[in-house]
Enzyme design. Structure first.
Site, PDB file in Angstrom:
ATOM      1  N   HIS A  36       0.780  -1.217  -0.103  1.00  0.00           N
ATOM      2  CA  HIS A  36      -0.018   0.158  -0.224  1.00  0.00           C
ATOM      3  C   HIS A  36       0.824   1.281  -0.039  1.00  0.00           C
ATOM      4  CE1 HIS A  36       0.939  -1.369   3.952  1.00  0.00           C
ATOM      5  NE2 HIS A  36       0.783   0.163   4.485  1.00  0.00           N
TER       6      HIS A  36
ATOM      7  N   PHE B  98      -4.183 -29.509   1.203  1.00  0.00           N
ATOM      8  CA  PHE B  98      -3.412 -28.655   2.085  1.00  0.00           C
ATOM      9  C   PHE B  98      -3.041 -27.536   1.327  1.00  0.00           C
ATOM     10  CE2 PHE B  98      -1.478 -32.734   4.163  1.00  0.00           C
ATOM     11  CZ  PHE B  98      -2.863 -33.017   4.846  1.00  0.00           C
TER      12      PHE B  98
ATOM     13  N   LEU C 277       1.559   2.558  13.921  1.00  0.00           N
ATOM     14  CA  LEU C 277      -0.200   2.727  13.655  1.00  0.00           C
ATOM     15  C   LEU C 277      -0.154   1.555  12.647  1.00  0.00           C
ATOM     16  CD1 LEU C 277      -0.558   6.458  13.989  1.00  0.00           C
ATOM     17  CD2 LEU C 277      -1.118   4.610  15.738  1.00  0.00           C
TER      18      LEU C 277
ATOM     19  N   ARG D 273      -3.922 -41.394  -5.231  1.00  0.00           N
ATOM     20  CA  ARG D 273      -3.119 -42.003  -4.261  1.00  0.00           C
ATOM     21  C   ARG D 273      -2.933 -43.648  -5.063  1.00  0.00           C
ATOM     22  NH1 ARG D 273      -4.546 -43.033   1.870  1.00  0.00           N
ATOM     23  NH2 ARG D 273      -2.493 -44.268   2.483  1.00  0.00           N
TER      24      ARG D 273
ATOM     25  N   ASP E 266      -8.114 -42.599   5.314  1.00  0.00           N
ATOM     26  CA  ASP E 266      -7.634 -41.568   5.984  1.00  0.00           C
ATOM     27  C   ASP E 266      -8.707 -40.536   6.265  1.00  0.00           C
ATOM     28  OD1 ASP E 266      -4.965 -42.277   6.136  1.00  0.00           O
ATOM     29  OD2 ASP E 266      -4.327 -41.066   4.394  1.00  0.00           O
TER      30      ASP E 266
ATOM     31  N   GLU F  45       2.793 -24.530   3.975  1.00  0.00           N
ATOM     32  CA  GLU F  45       2.310 -24.703   2.509  1.00  0.00           C
ATOM     33  C   GLU F  45       2.302 -23.154   1.915  1.00  0.00           C
ATOM     34  OE1 GLU F  45       0.922 -28.334   4.465  1.00  0.00           O
ATOM     35  OE2 GLU F  45       0.715 -25.935   4.882  1.00  0.00           O
TER      36      GLU F  45
END
Length: 615
Positions: free
Chosen positions: A68, A381, A179, A463, A413, A356
């Site tokens: 900014h 994730f 600030l 998987r 899982d 991550e």
């Protein structure tokens, strides 16, 4: 420059920041004014940069994490002669390169898009990693942060990673102006509170008065000479420095100064100091040179291979043939199979551990230096790093993300490990490419194709093992699809991708035995989607069933609907996906419970065809 000249340069940067925000009627001049002396000393004495050659391999890299405060950055560009005063006053106007928050899409001197706070340092760590481990041309990475953003957890992921990697080519300058947007920051002007945190991550810290240009100059020199540790310069400053009516006062964040002309007068009026920025040392980089011939791995039809394995083998082969390929892992390389690359190319493998945000930020930083990163973790994730993915798109960064263990097909899982939102997440990213292969040969081809694409590229892998259905020489253009079954009598089209392709083929076999001819489309390119093939299937069969191991929102079903947004009639459509919260079960049980196994697909197709006939 001597002390007086540096002080004058700081005042010029303040004046120009005030002028730019006043011309725009918006902006953050007070945040720029607090860091003006820090920027002045860096620009005049320590930054080594050729503004005529922003891609010079010896250039230092500067990241404005407090994006900014862009008026300060643009004022510095003016002082360096990169832009003129006329352009400075186009700040925030339509068509101007000088956006409210800087982006490399518009300006060649910007390393990465910032504005979403807490991202500059993580990306800076990625740039510093490139400099220390890969480029080795001696450039330094400087990151200017605000104190407010140090509340972001991503900053401390970056701090720990930089300390662990001993990135002594990295300096973060923290503008501790006390600030934030709505009031005081958590630690105010307590520099020691910040120092303790950085020191805990093995950083060298320097506490300094950010408006004492000589002290700042010495701090920068100390940072450059520190070996084995990154350096954090903690600078006590005042927001709105130099203008009594706004200095260190609340309620002025993100607003042009109320009396801009009076403020400019108080700051000594406009100046036109030009800075001769130090030239970078001569350097060259060779990583873009291909290091040898390579062949993608090949599998025979009928073999059982997990697409995650195919990804790991293909990436390793790609790394053998291309010296610019790098891989990043979120401490799951044994599962994603990124570890295959690590064993063959350890010098180009980056372990980011379970962080991550830093994983994706490092990829962005590496990409900014010309490397081609593949960052892999579980698809689920990547949701933690989504803001970094979004900002990578704003930066125009070319990164490859790979999400493994997608969908309920991972089995026991349970839902915390299942990527069920990733297709929607990645499809929503501007300019992204989303790929979901179903077999090993297809995966290998798409891994190779990703390296030549632009923007954010996402590959979804699975998987479990699945049968190889394509030959090793089959081509898979991005934006295409494969029609696996078709005839002139087709009454229904099944559209699937990844694991559900095999379920759809089994369902088609079952329906054929009942006299229902079925077309099957493998939609391996989820974005861009193959509109022509889908439209033709809709016209010729009248009915579509989409089946995906993903929540219905934003996934393959929605991608297919995009093919019918031109006003043509939408075909009869049934969308099968994961609509319940899974538990723990075997992969086969999970597919059946979610209604996306072969039997469920056949039942949906049978019902759709019967209803179509009745109507």
């Amino acid at each position: 420059m001597n002390t007086g000249e540096l002080t004058d340069l700081g005042q010029q940067l303040r004046v120009d920041s005030v002028r730019a925000a006043a011309a725009a009627g918006s902006g953050h001049p007070t945040s720029s004014m607090s860091a003006a002396d820090l920027m002045a000393v860096l620009l005049a004495h320590h930054l080594r940069y050729d503004f005529d050659r922003p891609a010079h391999p010896g250039n230092d890299r500067f990241v404005l994490s407090k994006g900014h405060a862009s008026p300060l950055l643009y004022s510095a560009y003016k002082a360096a002669g990169a832009i003129d005063d006329e352009e400075l006053l186009t700040f925030r106007k339509l068509g101007s390169r000088l956006e409210g928050h800087p982006t490399p899409q518009r300006l060649p001197w910007v390393e990465t898009a910032t504005g979403s706070l807490g991202q500059g340092l993580p990306v800076g760590v990625g740039i510093a990693l490139a400099g220390k481990r890969l480029d080795r041309t001696g450039y330094r990475t400087w990151v200017l942060c605000g104190d407010s953003e140090l509340a972001e957890g991503s900053v401390w992921e970056a701090a720990e990673h930089a300390g662990y990697e001993h990135l002594d080519n990295l300096t973060v300058i923290v503008d501790v102006n006390r600030l934030g947007q709505r009031g005081p920051t958590r630690h105010g002007h307590d520099l020691d509170a910040y120092a303790r945190r950085f020191q805990a991550f093995d950083w060298h810290t320097i506490e300094v008065d950010g408006h004492d240009v000589d002290a700042v100059d010495r701090a920068y020199g100390e940072a450059a000479s520190t070996k084995g540790q990154p350096t954090a310069i903690l600078a006590r400053t005042l927001k709105g420095k130099g203008v009594e009516g706004v200095q260190d006062r609340e309620g002025l964040h993100g607003k042009p100064l109320p009396e801009a002309e009076e403020a400019i007068t108080a700051l000594g009026g406009p100046r036109d100091i030009r800075v001769q920025v130090q030239e970078p040392p001569a350097a060259r980089m060779l990583h873009s040179v291909h290091t040898g011939d390579f062949e993608l791995p090949r599998w025979d039809k009928g073999e059982e291979v997990a697409t995650r394995n195919a990804f790991g083998e293909a990436l390793t082969a790609l790394g053998t043939g291309r010296g610019d390929i790098v891989a990043l892992d979120g401490e799951v390389g044994d599962s994603t199979r990124a570890e295959f690359f690590a064993k063959e190319h350890p010098d180009r493998y980056f372990e980011c551990y379970i962080a991550e945000q830093q994983l994706v930020a490092s990829a962005v930083g590496l990409a900014s230096r010309g490397w081609v990163p593949y960052a892999a973790t579980f698809a689920a994730f990547l949701t933690r790093a989504y803001d970094f993915v979004r900002m990578a798109s704003v930066s125009g960064a070319g990164i490859n993300l790979v999400g493994s263990h997608a969908g309920v097909a991972i089995g026991e899982d349970g839902p915390s490990q299942m990527g069920l939102e990733d297709l929607a997440m990645m499809r929503a990213v501007h300019g992204s490419t989303v790929l979901y292969p179903c077999d090993a040969n297809q995966t290998a081809r798409l891994v190779g194709a990703m390296a030549g694409l632009e923007g954010v590229r996402y590959l979804r892998t699975s998987r479990g093992e699945s049968p190889v259905i394509y030959g090793p020489d089959e081509e898979f253009p991005v934006g295409g699809s494969k029609v696996l079954r078709s005839s002139g009598q087709d009454r229904l089209t099944l559209v699937a991708a990844g694991v559900t392709v095999h379920e759809a083929l089994a369902a088609a076999e079952a329906l054929e035995q009942e006299g229902i001819a079925v077309r099957v489309i493998d939609l391996y390119s989820v974005k861009p989607v193959d509109r022509a093939t889908l439209r033709r299937a809709a016209e010729e069969t009248g009915c579509l069933v989409t089946v995906e191991d993903h929540h219905p929102e934003g996934g393959i079903g929605d991608a297919i609907l995009d093919a019918f947004t031109d006003g043509r009639p939408v075909p009869r459509l049934v969308r099968l996906g994961v609509r319940t919260m899974p538990g723990s079960a075997s992969p086969e049980e999970q597919l059946r419970a979610s209604g996306i196994d072969a039997e469920s697909i056949a039942a949906a197709g049978r019902l759709l065809v019967e209803e179509a006939v009745v109507r």
